[in-house]
Write an enzyme that holds these catalytic residues in place. Structure first.
Site, short mmCIF file in Angstrom:
data_model
loop_
_atom_site.label_atom_id
_atom_site.label_comp_id
_atom_site.label_asym_id
_atom_site.label_seq_id
_atom_site.Cartn_x
_atom_site.Cartn_y
_atom_site.Cartn_z
N GLY A 6 -32.29 -8.77 11.47
CA GLY A 6 -31.19 -7.91 12.71
C GLY A 6 -29.92 -7.97 11.38
N ARG B 170 -34.96 9.02 8.28
CA ARG B 170 -34.42 7.56 9.46
C ARG B 170 -32.57 8.92 9.27
NH1 ARG B 170 -31.58 4.47 7.49
NH2 ARG B 170 -31.35 2.77 9.21
N TYR C 40 -32.59 8.69 13.12
CA TYR C 40 -31.18 7.56 13.41
C TYR C 40 -29.65 7.98 13.14
CZ TYR C 40 -35.01 4.14 13.67
OH TYR C 40 -36.49 3.73 13.41
N CYS D 110 -39.82 22.83 7.41
CA CYS D 110 -40.13 23.80 8.26
C CYS D 110 -39.65 22.74 9.66
CB CYS D 110 -40.84 24.60 8.23
SG CYS D 110 -40.82 26.17 8.87
N TYR E 168 -37.59 1.69 5.86
CA TYR E 168 -37.58 1.99 6.05
C TYR E 168 -37.82 3.97 5.66
CZ TYR E 168 -37.87 -1.77 9.20
OH TYR E 168 -37.56 -3.29 9.88
#
Length: 423
Positions: free
Chosen positions: A232, A312, A316, A342, A370
């Site tokens: 993290g 991302r 996010y 699209c 990611y």
């Protein structure tokens, strides 16, 4: 990526002395490029911060699963964390021994767990039902660790916060007695305790709070080998971003861990499972500008990529610095950088950039984690190739998709092979 002076233009972008534009020309666009030196540097940072404890780094392979990246991790003495049986298999293909691979499933079938046990990887149990299944089928013959949900709400975007009370991940700390009952009933061999409360922690407090939960629960088990704090660590996505102070984290967590080991009566291993921290800054998604579209309200720079390659920003609301590699000295103007999908696939809105022209190569920074691992073939678009720059030379580590790749697995049903049109 470094900005270095060069003859022929005022400045150019290089990775380990290799001109990025030459990489783009050699391998084509769009293209993911990873800097091996940056990955090695981040591994060293983590080791230095925890030099006073028996540290094991388990790379969270879901961040970037390319087998060459896994081999680089293994070369550097890093082990592996997996969340699916196929990740574990890729790890073994990359040369990891089964015991070097942590397997932390979330709600997967018992058949997948059985396969993991047969492979010999370290099973991390995420639910009471899985714990009971392990006991019923294996008793104490399979050493397992337990993932605890500590009910700690920390970190960034809610979608990557995993340790709060309503999260699907882990066994609630409030079910401590249930865990112990099942373990004792089946004499299950518990060798580790695990916690991962989410991502983007800015300081050591979240880790210390999680550590306190695990240290307290550790008194229930006398044969632990490790405590696993997940990961993290926050990385910088733009200038001025607050990042996790790894040195401060290492000092505070190491001190708490050493004190715990003294109370426990022996030294255990301290595990971390960084993914984004190790690979995010290494990655660059290179794209080409297709058109520059002047609208009354804003100017769009449309590129040959989209949410199918880097989801991302849409998933996010994440920020990625964007650099105009082709025209770094151009006059700065605001651009809304968009993709060719699209759907609304906006990478950046009204972002000040050196003048962007059709054909210019742009680089999305911090794209190592990611990025490709969440890429898709949506809109029947090809996924990009991947390149690793190692020892000053670029190596192709994944080929670009082809039309044959898009069609692989599809089945042509004979009864549909007709020219008749339904009336």
């Amino acid at each position: 990526m470094q900005l270095e002076p060069s003859s022929g233009r005022s400045a150019r972008y290089q990775i380990q002395g290799v001109d990025v534009l030459s990489i783009a020309e050699q391998f084509g666009l769009p293209l993911y490029v990873y800097d091996a030196n940056k990955i090695i540097e981040k591994i060293g940072d983590l080791r230095s911060a925890f030099s006073g404890v028996n540290l094991r780094i388990k790379y969270a392979a879901k961040a970037l699963t390319n087998v060459s990246i896994l081999k680089l991790m293994r070369q550097q003495g890093v082990e592996m964390d997996s969340v699916s049986i196929n990740e574990a298999r890729m790890g073994m293909l990359a040369g990891f021994a089964p015991e070097q691979i942590m397997f932390t499933p979330s709600g997967v079938s018992f058949d997948e767990v059985r396969e993991a046990i047969e492979l010999g990887v370290q099973l991390n149990v995420d639910s009471l039902s899985l714990l009971e299944w392990v006991g019923q089928n294996y008793g104490g013959s399979v050493p397992v660790s337990i993932r605890i949900n500590p009910h700690i709400s920390e970190g960034g975007n809610l979608k990557i916060s995993t340790g709060h009370a309503d999260s699907k991940f882990g066994i609630s700390v409030e079910q401590r007695a249930d865990i112990r009952r099942i373990v004792e009933q089946y004499a299950i061999h518990i060798v580790g305790l695990h916690v991962h409360t989410g991502s983007d922690f800015k300081n050591a407090s979240a880790f210390l709070d999680g550590a306190a939960v695990l240290f307290n629960m550790a008194t229930d088990y006398t044969d632990l080998r490790f405590i696993d704090f997940g990961s993290g660590f926050k990385v910088a996505y733009k200038e001025g971003d607050h990042v996790t102070d790894i040195a401060d984290l290492g000092q505070k967590v190491s001190t708490a861990f050493q004190a715990f080991c003294e109370r426990y009566g022996r030294n255990l291993e301290l595990w971390f499972e960084p993914g984004k921290f190790l690979v995010s800054e290494s990655g660059h998604l290179l794209v080409q500008t297709n058109i520059v579209k002047e609208n009354p309200t804003r100017t769009f720079a449309a590129v040959d990529s989209g949410l199918n390659h880097l989801i991302r920003p849409m998933m996010y609301d994440s920020w990625h610095d964007i650099r105009n590699v082709s025209n770094p000295e151009g006059d700065e103007k605001p651009y809304t950088v968009v993709g060719y999908i699209c759907e609304t696939d906006t990478f950046a809105t009204d972002r000040p950039l050196p003048e962007v022209r059709p054909g210019d190569v742009l680089s999305f920074e911090n794209a190592g984690a990611y990025g490709f691992s969440m890429a898709s073939t949506y809109n029947a678009r090809f996924r990009p190739a991947e390149v690793l720059v190692y020892d000053g030379a670029p190596y192709l580590i994944r080929q670009r998709d082809t039309f044959e790749d898009l069609m692989r697995g599809q089945v042509d049903v004979p009864v549909l092979n007709t020219e008749e049109i339904a009336q």
